[in-house]
Design a protein around this motif. Structure first.
Motif, PDB file in Angstrom:
ATOM      1  N   VAL A  45       0.919  -1.192  -0.091  1.00 48.43           N
ATOM      2  CA  VAL A  45       0.054   0.004  -0.010  1.00 48.43           C
ATOM      3  C   VAL A  45       0.787   1.224   0.041  1.00 48.43           C
ATOM      4  N   SER A  46       1.228   1.870  -1.034  1.00 47.78           N
ATOM      5  CA  SER A  46       1.807   2.999  -1.069  1.00 47.78           C
ATOM      6  C   SER A  46       1.347   3.999  -2.218  1.00 47.78           C
ATOM      7  N   GLU A  47       1.729   5.196  -2.038  1.00 45.84           N
ATOM      8  CA  GLU A  47       1.095   6.266  -2.947  1.00 45.84           C
ATOM      9  C   GLU A  47       2.189   6.653  -4.176  1.00 45.84           C
ATOM     10  N   GLN A  48       1.689   6.936  -5.433  1.00 41.01           N
ATOM     11  CA  GLN A  48       2.285   7.181  -6.399  1.00 41.01           C
ATOM     12  C   GLN A  48       2.435   8.488  -6.746  1.00 41.01           C
ATOM     13  N   GLN A  49       3.953   8.885  -7.208  1.00 45.70           N
ATOM     14  CA  GLN A  49       4.216  10.110  -7.429  1.00 45.70           C
ATOM     15  C   GLN A  49       3.888  10.441  -9.006  1.00 45.70           C
ATOM     16  N   LEU A  50       3.336  11.574  -9.149  1.00 46.98           N
ATOM     17  CA  LEU A  50       2.914  12.113 -10.434  1.00 46.98           C
ATOM     18  C   LEU A  50       3.677  13.160 -11.075  1.00 46.98           C
ATOM     19  N   VAL A  51       4.024  13.302 -12.399  1.00 48.34           N
ATOM     20  CA  VAL A  51       4.684  14.590 -12.699  1.00 48.34           C
ATOM     21  C   VAL A  51       4.073  14.898 -13.828  1.00 48.34           C
ATOM     22  N   GLY A  52       3.891  16.193 -14.529  1.00 51.80           N
ATOM     23  CA  GLY A  52       3.501  16.543 -15.844  1.00 51.80           C
ATOM     24  C   GLY A  52       3.805  17.897 -16.131  1.00 51.80           C
ATOM     25  N   TYR A  53       3.995  18.189 -17.382  1.00 48.60           N
ATOM     26  CA  TYR A  53       4.427  19.424 -18.010  1.00 48.60           C
ATOM     27  C   TYR A  53       3.320  19.970 -18.604  1.00 48.60           C
ATOM     28  N   GLY A  54       2.959  21.460 -18.252  1.00 43.90           N
ATOM     29  CA  GLY A  54       2.009  22.156 -18.643  1.00 43.90           C
ATOM     30  C   GLY A  54       2.318  23.775 -18.976  1.00 43.90           C
ATOM     31  N   LEU A  55       1.102  24.444 -19.208  1.00 43.46           N
ATOM     32  CA  LEU A  55       1.170  25.693 -19.465  1.00 43.46           C
ATOM     33  C   LEU A  55       0.342  26.457 -18.749  1.00 43.46           C
ATOM     34  N   VAL A  56       0.932  27.812 -17.952  1.00 42.77           N
ATOM     35  CA  VAL A  56       0.130  28.572 -17.085  1.00 42.77           C
ATOM     36  C   VAL A  56      -0.246  29.793 -18.257  1.00 42.77           C
ATOM     37  N   VAL A  57      -1.298  30.160 -18.495  1.00 40.93           N
ATOM     38  CA  VAL A  57      -1.648  31.371 -19.098  1.00 40.93           C
ATOM     39  C   VAL A  57      -2.580  32.358 -18.460  1.00 40.93           C
ATOM     40  N   GLY A  58      -2.657  33.543 -19.139  1.00 41.15           N
ATOM     41  CA  GLY A  58      -3.239  34.641 -18.391  1.00 41.15           C
ATOM     42  C   GLY A  58      -2.184  35.415 -17.421  1.00 41.15           C
ATOM     43  N   LEU A  59      -1.100  35.413 -17.460  1.00 45.37           N
ATOM     44  CA  LEU A  59      -0.168  36.336 -16.840  1.00 45.37           C
ATOM     45  C   LEU A  59      -0.097  37.829 -17.234  1.00 45.37           C
ATOM     46  N   ALA A  60       0.047  38.696 -16.380  1.00 40.95           N
ATOM     47  CA  ALA A  60       0.183  40.035 -16.559  1.00 40.95           C
ATOM     48  C   ALA A  60       1.504  40.395 -17.082  1.00 40.95           C
ATOM     49  N   GLY A  61       1.988  39.889 -18.423  1.00 38.66           N
ATOM     50  CA  GLY A  61       3.509  40.193 -18.856  1.00 38.66           C
ATOM     51  C   GLY A  61       4.533  39.667 -17.865  1.00 38.66           C
ATOM     52  N   THR A  62       4.231  38.646 -17.148  1.00 38.62           N
ATOM     53  CA  THR A  62       5.394  38.128 -16.359  1.00 38.62           C
ATOM     54  C   THR A  62       5.933  36.808 -16.546  1.00 38.62           C
ATOM     55  N   GLY A  63       5.318  36.441 -17.835  1.00 39.73           N
ATOM     56  CA  GLY A  63       5.527  34.911 -18.015  1.00 39.73           C
ATOM     57  C   GLY A  63       7.072  34.906 -18.839  1.00 39.73           C
ATOM     58  N   ASP A  64       7.346  33.637 -19.286  1.00 42.35           N
ATOM     59  CA  ASP A  64       8.670  33.431 -19.904  1.00 42.35           C
ATOM     60  C   ASP A  64       8.986  34.345 -21.064  1.00 42.35           C
TER      61      ASP A  64
END
Length: 372
Positions: A45-64
Motif C-alpha cells: 500500500v503506497s502512494e504514486q508520485q505523479l509529474v506532468g508538463y504544462g502551460l500557465v496562461v493569463g499572466l500580466a506580462g510576467t511569463g517566459d
C-alpha cells in the motif's frame, strides 16, 4: 580633526554569535504507546508520485521570455492541435509560462476523485500570479497516466515591478491547485487475499519490531512474527480470511511502545539542541572559555610645516581571555537531568553544541550525535 573607528573581532562561540535562537527540547523519559498504523505501513500500500508538463496562461506580462524556446514551441504545438497553424518564430509571449506539475496519488483513491497538485515554474518567468493552468496529464514512474490537472494557480507570494522599482513578498514562482487534478486511474495495490500480510516500520529497530509483533499476537495469538528489524509477517487466521478489512483494522490499531536509539541532534546554524530520552553522560569535568580580540583604529589629522593636512592611522590591539571556571557535570541518565546540568553551566546554546561535541570525543556521551 579626529575620526575614531573601532572594530571588534571576537573569537569563540560566545562572541561570534550576536543573537542565537535556542530550542532545548526535552522528550519524555518514557515514550507513549503508538498505534501500528501511525509508525508502520502495510506492504503493498503506497502512494504514486505523479509529474506532468504544462502551460500557465493569463499572466500580466510576467511569463517566459522569447529566449525560453520550449515555451514558444509548446504554445505552437498546442495551437496546431486546435487547428491553428502558426510559426513559432513569430510568437512573442509574455503571458505564458512553462511549468512542472507534481502530485502524490494515495492508494485506493478511485477514479473521479480530486487531489491537490503543485505548480513550479520551469522557464524565466517572473511571477505566476493570476495564471491558469491548462489541461495537463500527470503520469507515474511506470509511464502510465493517472490524473489530469487544470485550474487557477494559488500562490503564496506576490511579485510586482514598475521600472526600476520592484516589490516581492514570498515566492511567486510556485503555487498549488487544491483539488486541481481529477483522478482517472487507481494505483495498483498488492493482493491481500494471499493469507499473509506484512507491516513495515518507518524507523527500523529490533526492539520496536519485536514489540509490534507482540502487540498483534495479543489480539491474534501466534499470528505475527518479526522477520527483521523493520518487517512483521502476519498470518491471517482461516476464520478471518473472508473479512480482510476487519482483520487489518483491528491489527493496525494495536498499540505498542516504539523504542528509539539515544540521540542528540545539534543544529549549529540556529543553535538548536534536541535531546532524546535515553541520553546518558558519565561524570565529566568541563571548562569552556573564549578569547576576545579587540582592534581599535584611530585616525588623527596632522598638520605639518608645509600646511597640508595628513591622516595618520594609529592601531591598538587588546586581547582579553576571561577567566574560566571548571565545573564537574554529574552523571545523568535522563533528559531532565541533562537539561539541568546544561543550564548550570550558564553558557549559550551555541556553546552547548561545542561542549556536546567535546564530550562525545571524550567518550562520556552514550548517544548518537547528529550535527545538522
Amino acid at each position: 580633526m579626529r575620526i575614531d573607528e573601532e572594530k571588534k573581532y571576537k573569537i569563540g562561540w560566545l562572541e561570534i554569535v550576536a543573537a542565537v535562537s535556542v530550542v532545548l527540547i526535552v522528550l519524555a523519559s518514557k515514550a507513549n504507546a503508538a498505534r501500528i498504523k501511525d509508525v508502520a505501513t502495510l506492504e503493498g500500500v503506497s502512494e504514486q508520485q505523479l509529474v506532468g508538463y504544462g502551460l500557465v496562461v493569463g499572466l500580466a506580462g510576467t511569463g517566459d521570455g522569447a529566449s525560453t524556446q520550449f515555451t514558444v514551441q509548446s504554445v505552437a504545438n498546442m495551437l496546431q492541435k486546435m487547428g491553428i497553424v502558426v510559426n513559432p518564430n513569430d510568437l512573442r509571449l509574455r503571458n505564458v509560462a512553462a511549468v512542472m506539475v507534481t502530485a502524490n496519488l494515495p492508494a485506493f483513491v478511485k477514479p473521479g476523485k480530486k487531489i491537490d497538485v503543485t505548480i513550479s515554474s520551469l522557464g524565466d518567468a517572473r511571477s505566476l500570479e493570476g495564471g491558469t493552468l491548462l489541461m495537463t496529464p500527470l503520469q507515474g514512474s511506470d509511464g502510465e497516466y493517472y490524473a489530469q490537472a487544470q485550474g487557477a494557480v494559488n500562490l503564496g507570494g506576490i511579485s510586482a515591478r514598475s521600472g526600476r522599482n520592484s516589490f516581492k513578498k514570498g515566492h511567486a514562482l510556485s503555487g498549488t491547485l487544491p483539488n486541481g487534478a481529477v483522478v482517472y486511474k487507481e494505483v495498483a495495490s498488492a493482493d491481500f487475499r494471499t493469507g499473509t500480510l506484512r507491516w513495515v516500520l518507518s524507523s527500523p529497530d529490533f526492539t520496536s519490531v519485536a514489540a509490534m509483533a507482540n502487540a498483534i499476537n495479543q489480539i491474534f495469538p501466534n499470528a505475527a512474527i518479526a522477520e527483521d528489524a523493520s518487517t512483521v509477517l502476519v498470518n491471517v487466521p482461516e476464520a478471518l480470511r473472508n473479512d480482510y478489512i476487519s482483520f487489518i483494522a483491528r491489527a493496525e490499531n494495536a498499540e505498542f511502545t516504539p523504542n528509539a536509539n539515544a540521540r542528540v541532534v545539534l543544529n549549529e546554524k540556529t543553535g538548536t539542541v534536541v535531546s532524546g530520552a535515553n541520553v546518558q553522560i558519565d561524570e565529566i569535568a568541563v571548562s569552556h572559555g573564549s578569547i576576545t580580540v579587540q582592534i581599535a583604529n584611530t585616525q588623527t589629522a596632522v598638520t605639518p610645516l608645509m600646511g597640508q593636512v595628513a591622516i595618520m592611522n594609529n592601531q591598538q590591539i587588546n586581547v582579553q581571555e576571561p577567566r574560566t571556571e571548571t565545573r564537574v557535570i554529574p552523571a545523568v541518565n535522563n533528559a531532565g537531568q541533562l537539561a539541568q546540568a546544561l543550564n548550570s553551566l550558564g553558557v549559550s546554546p551555541t556553546d552547548i553544541i561545542s561542549i556536546f561535541q567535546a564530550i562525545k570525543k571524550a567518550g562520556a556521551l552514550h548517544a548518537e550525535l547528529v550535527v545538522m
